[in-house]
Each structure stands twice: as structure tokens, then as C-alpha cells.
Motif scaffolding. Structure first.
Motif, PDB file in Angstrom:
ATOM      1  N   ILE A  94      77.769  72.347  37.781  1.00 42.89           N
ATOM      2  CA  ILE A  94      76.486  72.802  37.218  1.00 42.89           C
ATOM      3  C   ILE A  94      76.503  72.679  35.699  1.00 42.89           C
ATOM      4  N   LEU A  95      77.621  73.105  35.088  1.00 42.68           N
ATOM      5  CA  LEU A  95      77.755  72.999  33.634  1.00 42.68           C
ATOM      6  C   LEU A  95      77.720  71.539  33.195  1.00 42.68           C
ATOM      7  N   LYS A  96      78.437  70.694  33.939  1.00 42.12           N
ATOM      8  CA  LYS A  96      78.468  69.268  33.587  1.00 42.12           C
ATOM      9  C   LYS A  96      77.079  68.649  33.665  1.00 42.12           C
ATOM     10  N   LYS A  97      76.331  68.994  34.700  1.00 44.31           N
ATOM     11  CA  LYS A  97      74.972  68.447  34.833  1.00 44.31           C
ATOM     12  C   LYS A  97      74.105  68.842  33.644  1.00 44.31           C
ATOM     13  N   HIS A  98      74.322  70.037  33.130  1.00 44.03           N
ATOM     14  CA  HIS A  98      73.555  70.500  31.966  1.00 44.03           C
ATOM     15  C   HIS A  98      73.951  69.753  30.695  1.00 44.03           C
ATOM     16  N   LEU A  99      75.237  69.376  30.607  1.00 46.14           N
ATOM     17  CA  LEU A  99      75.740  68.737  29.391  1.00 46.14           C
ATOM     18  C   LEU A  99      75.629  67.220  29.399  1.00 46.14           C
ATOM     19  N   ASP A 100      75.529  66.614  30.586  1.00 49.55           N
ATOM     20  CA  ASP A 100      75.491  65.156  30.690  1.00 49.55           C
ATOM     21  C   ASP A 100      74.420  64.552  29.794  1.00 49.55           C
ATOM     22  N   CYS A 101      74.799  63.507  29.055  1.00 52.60           N
ATOM     23  CA  CYS A 101      73.901  62.755  28.155  1.00 52.60           C
ATOM     24  C   CYS A 101      73.542  63.531  26.897  1.00 52.60           C
ATOM     25  N   LYS A 102      73.954  64.789  26.801  1.00 47.00           N
ATOM     26  CA  LYS A 102      73.676  65.576  25.592  1.00 47.00           C
ATOM     27  C   LYS A 102      74.909  65.693  24.702  1.00 47.00           C
ATOM     28  N   THR A 103      76.070  65.394  25.265  1.00 46.67           N
ATOM     29  CA  THR A 103      77.318  65.491  24.519  1.00 46.67           C
ATOM     30  C   THR A 103      78.158  64.239  24.765  1.00 46.67           C
ATOM     31  N   THR A 104      79.214  64.103  23.971  1.00 48.48           N
ATOM     32  CA  THR A 104      80.139  62.984  24.129  1.00 48.48           C
ATOM     33  C   THR A 104      81.379  63.466  24.872  1.00 48.48           C
ATOM     34  N   TYR A 105      81.735  62.737  25.928  1.00 46.42           N
ATOM     35  CA  TYR A 105      82.950  63.050  26.681  1.00 46.42           C
ATOM     36  C   TYR A 105      84.060  62.080  26.295  1.00 46.42           C
ATOM     37  N   VAL A 106      85.306  62.521  26.469  1.00 48.85           N
ATOM     38  CA  VAL A 106      86.465  61.638  26.355  1.00 48.85           C
ATOM     39  C   VAL A 106      87.228  61.711  27.681  1.00 48.85           C
ATOM     40  N   GLY A 107      88.099  60.725  27.902  1.00 50.49           N
ATOM     41  CA  GLY A 107      88.880  60.725  29.140  1.00 50.49           C
ATOM     42  C   GLY A 107      88.119  60.176  30.327  1.00 50.49           C
ATOM     43  N   ILE A 108      87.511  59.003  30.176  1.00 51.50           N
ATOM     44  CA  ILE A 108      86.691  58.431  31.253  1.00 51.50           C
ATOM     45  C   ILE A 108      87.515  58.177  32.519  1.00 51.50           C
ATOM     46  N   ARG A 109      88.790  57.832  32.367  1.00 50.19           N
ATOM     47  CA  ARG A 109      89.609  57.535  33.541  1.00 50.19           C
ATOM     48  C   ARG A 109      89.934  58.772  34.366  1.00 50.19           C
ATOM     49  N   ASP A 110      89.710  59.955  33.799  1.00 50.60           N
ATOM     50  CA  ASP A 110      89.917  61.178  34.576  1.00 50.60           C
ATOM     51  C   ASP A 110      88.792  61.395  35.583  1.00 50.60           C
ATOM     52  N   ILE A 111      87.646  60.751  35.349  1.00 50.64           N
ATOM     53  CA  ILE A 111      86.464  60.969  36.207  1.00 50.64           C
ATOM     54  C   ILE A 111      86.083  59.719  36.981  1.00 50.64           C
ATOM     55  N   TYR A 112      86.317  58.546  36.421  1.00 52.31           N
ATOM     56  CA  TYR A 112      85.869  57.298  37.058  1.00 52.31           C
ATOM     57  C   TYR A 112      87.032  56.336  37.272  1.00 52.31           C
ATOM     58  N   ASP A 113      86.987  55.625  38.394  1.00 52.46           N
ATOM     59  CA  ASP A 113      87.904  54.517  38.663  1.00 52.46           C
ATOM     60  C   ASP A 113      87.158  53.215  38.464  1.00 52.46           C
ATOM     61  N   ASN A 114      87.776  52.282  37.740  1.00 48.70           N
ATOM     62  CA  ASN A 114      87.180  50.963  37.541  1.00 48.70           C
ATOM     63  C   ASN A 114      87.322  50.156  38.836  1.00 48.70           C
ATOM     64  N   VAL A 115      86.222  49.597  39.308  1.00 47.88           N
ATOM     65  CA  VAL A 115      86.237  48.878  40.578  1.00 47.88           C
ATOM     66  C   VAL A 115      86.206  47.375  40.367  1.00 47.88           C
ATOM     67  N   ILE A 116      85.209  46.883  39.638  1.00 53.70           N
ATOM     68  CA  ILE A 116      85.073  45.442  39.482  1.00 53.70           C
ATOM     69  C   ILE A 116      84.278  45.127  38.215  1.00 53.70           C
ATOM     70  N   LEU A 117      84.677  44.043  37.542  1.00 51.50           N
ATOM     71  CA  LEU A 117      83.933  43.551  36.385  1.00 51.50           C
ATOM     72  C   LEU A 117      82.757  42.723  36.872  1.00 51.50           C
ATOM     73  N   ILE A 118      81.547  43.084  36.429  1.00 56.62           N
ATOM     74  CA  ILE A 118      80.345  42.358  36.836  1.00 56.62           C
ATOM     75  C   ILE A 118      80.081  41.187  35.899  1.00 56.62           C
ATOM     76  N   GLN A 119      80.058  41.487  34.600  1.00 61.28           N
ATOM     77  CA  GLN A 119      79.837  40.406  33.635  1.00 61.28           C
ATOM     78  C   GLN A 119      80.303  40.845  32.257  1.00 61.28           C
ATOM     79  N   GLU A 120      80.606  39.852  31.431  1.00 62.52           N
ATOM     80  CA  GLU A 120      80.965  40.088  30.039  1.00 62.52           C
ATOM     81  C   GLU A 120      80.053  39.209  29.212  1.00 62.52           C
ATOM     82  N   LEU A 121      79.063  39.827  28.577  1.00 64.69           N
ATOM     83  CA  LEU A 121      78.027  39.066  27.892  1.00 64.69           C
ATOM     84  C   LEU A 121      77.739  39.687  26.542  1.00 64.69           C
TER      85      LEU A 121
END
Length: 295
Positions: free
Chosen positions: A30-57
Motif C-alpha cells: 500500500i505504501l509503495k503504491k502511494h510512493l510509485d512515480c513520486k519518488t526515486t527508488y534504487v536497487g531495481i534488481r531487488d524487485i525486477y528480474d531482467n527477462v529479454i532485451l527488446i531493442q536498443e535504439l
């Protein structure tokens, strides 16, 4: 900058400088939903796993990532700090937040930063393969095109009303979500304006006209002779008019006869009736001269 700690796919704490907030997973979500897009997070790998590269443009790398919290797929756009100015990233964030309630704009979920990169996490969207829009029933194909063209114009109306200029309104920046909503992306090419700018507004309408031509070209055997039914030619002429005092405005475009067979109160939009339609033809050369309204 805030850092979430995740364990066994559940949030267990939030860290900020020397402060640690511990709570149950549901309360932290609930707290995260309130803060999402309003603050800067660090540690992306703690929350997301990289699956596949779509494009590099250009300056951005686009990947599919999977959330450890809900198991859903998302789109991540990564920008190297050495290749992009910080103010452009934050301007993009401000623009996306202003448009967060508009269904035809790519929805931002999270924003992360590392020592060398910025990461914008968007809802899952897919590219549209326009060349595959071939149906035995030609009316069905034109119906799809009309919805797409109207959604593009609705996006432009929203941009104009919020004093935002998007310089790359192209088919490549139109994606589609799981609910079949068309989404405008590419907001690294957008900027906030201090006041209403008729020239920039005109340019966005002009881009919409060029997109319509490109869209119909995908299914035309003769690319120089494009079949555009139901007043589409006059709408394109109005959008491509280079003289500001003669170009149609956004309200005139949205109320054009090209869209007259739609029920605007339904979602998604439904065609009120399908009737036999006369087709007119438009060529690249004819765009420079007026088209007889009686065609």
C-alpha cells in the motif's frame, strides 16, 4: 532515494538513508503504491528480474522485466546517465505523471536510478504489426483504423490541453496493451511548454495526418494509390494543411465525418452500424491540392 527489500517475493522493509521501516507485505505494498512515480527508488534488481532485451535504439535500451512481487511482466526503458541529461529524464517523469489518468498514454509504474543509469518501468505493452491488419471483411479493417486514428487524435488533444509538445508522434511510438487500448509512448521526445503554442499544436496534427497515410499504405497493393474510405481524404487534407488559418483544429478533427459511425459512450468504442461504403482514392501527389468534397 528509497530502497525496498524483498524476501521470498514479499516486501519486508523500506530503507531511506539511516531509517528503516519494517511492516507486513500488504502494508508495504500500500505504501509503495502511494510512493510509485513520486519518488526515486534504487536497487531495481531487488524487485525486477531482467527477462529479454527488446531493442536498443538511440539513447534508450528497452527490456521486458518480471516483477518479483506480482509475477507480472513490465517494460523497462533504460537510459545511460552519460548519454542523457538529467533534466530530460525528470521532465519526462513530470509529463507522464500529468497524463497518468489518460488511457491512451503509456502508464508509468516505477522509477529507479543506479550509479550509471535511469530506469523507467511501464505497463506491459506490445508493438502493433500493421501489415497483418488484413481481413476478408474490408469493413473490419477500416473499423480498426478508425479507432486507432481517433485514439491518436484524443492523445493530441490531451497533449495540447496540458501544454505538452511530442515531436515523434509516429506509428512506431503507438503500442497496444492487454485490453487492446492504443498507447502513445516515446516521451523522451516530449517537452513541457510555458504557454499554448499554435505552431507546435499544428505540427502534432500534421504528424497525425502523416500517420493516417502510413497506416493505409500498409494494406495498399499500390503504395502510390491509397484507398481511404469515408471522408478520410478530407480529414487528411485538413490535418496536413500547412497554413495555420486553414488547417483544421483538434476539435474539428475529432468531430469529422470520418468518425460518424461510432458510439462515443461505449468503451471500447463500437460501430453503430455497418453499411456499404463508397471509397475514394488519394495519392501522394494529390495531397498538395484540394480534394473535391463531393467525391
Amino acid at each position: 532515494m528509497l530502497k525496498w527489500k524483498c524476501q521470498e517475493n514479499k516486501l519486508i522493509s523500506l530503507n531511506f538513508q539511516q531509517i528503516t521501516i519494517q511492516a507486513g507485505n500488504e502494508d508495504l505494498l500500500i505504501l509503495k503504491k502511494h510512493l510509485d512515480c513520486k519518488t526515486t527508488y534504487v536497487g531495481i534488481r531487488d524487485i525486477y528480474d531482467n527477462v529479454i532485451l527488446i531493442q536498443e535504439l538511440g539513447i534508450a535500451k528497452t527490456c521486458k522485466v518480471k516483477s518479483k512481487l506480482d509475477g507480472k511482466m513490465y517494460i523497462c526503458k533504460c537510459y545511460k546517465k552519460q548519454e542523457v541529461e538529467k533534466y530530460k529524464i525528470y521532465e519526462q517523469l513530470v509529463i507522464l505523471r500529468k497524463l497518468i489518468d489518460f488511457k491512451n498514454v503509456a502508464q508509468l509504474n516505477d522509477f529507479y536510478e543506479s550509479s550509471n543509469s535511469y530506469y523507467l518501468i511501464f505497463e506491459q505493452m506490445n508493438k502493433i504489426h500493421y501489415h497483418s491488419f488484413c481481413h476478408e471483411d474490408i469493413q473490419s479493417m477500416m473499423f480498426v483504423y478508425q479507432i486507432l486514428n481517433q485514439d491518436i487524435l484524443c492523445c493530441i488533444k490531451m497533449l495540447i490541453s496540458n501544454r505538452i509538445f511530442h515531436s515523434q508522434i509516429t506509428l512506431q511510438n503507438i503500442l497496444i496493451d492487454k485490453n487492446m487500448n492504443y498507447k502513445l509512448s516515446g516521451f523522451e521526445h516530449a517537452e513541457l511548454l510555458s504557454e499554448d503554442n499554435p505552431i507546435f499544436n499544428s505540427l502534432m496534427l500534421n504528424m497525425a495526418g502523416k500517420m493516417m497515410i502510413k497506416l493505409y499504405q500498409y494494406n495498399s497493393i499500390n503504395k502510390e494509390l491509397i484507398s481511404i474510405p469515408d471522408y478520410g481524404n478530407s480529414l487528411i487534407q485538413g490535418l496536413l494543411e500547412i497554413k495555420l488559418d486553414q488547417q483544421i483544429n483538434i476539435e474539428q478533427a475529432l468531430s469529422h465525418q470520418y468518425f460518424e459511425y461510432f458510439d462515443y459512450n461505449s468503451s471500447p468504442m463500437k460501430q453503430q452500424q455497418i453499411i456499404p461504403k463508397l471509397k475514394s482514392f488519394i495519392t501522394q501527389q494529390s495531397l498538395s491540392s484540394p480534394i473535391d468534397s463531393n467525391i
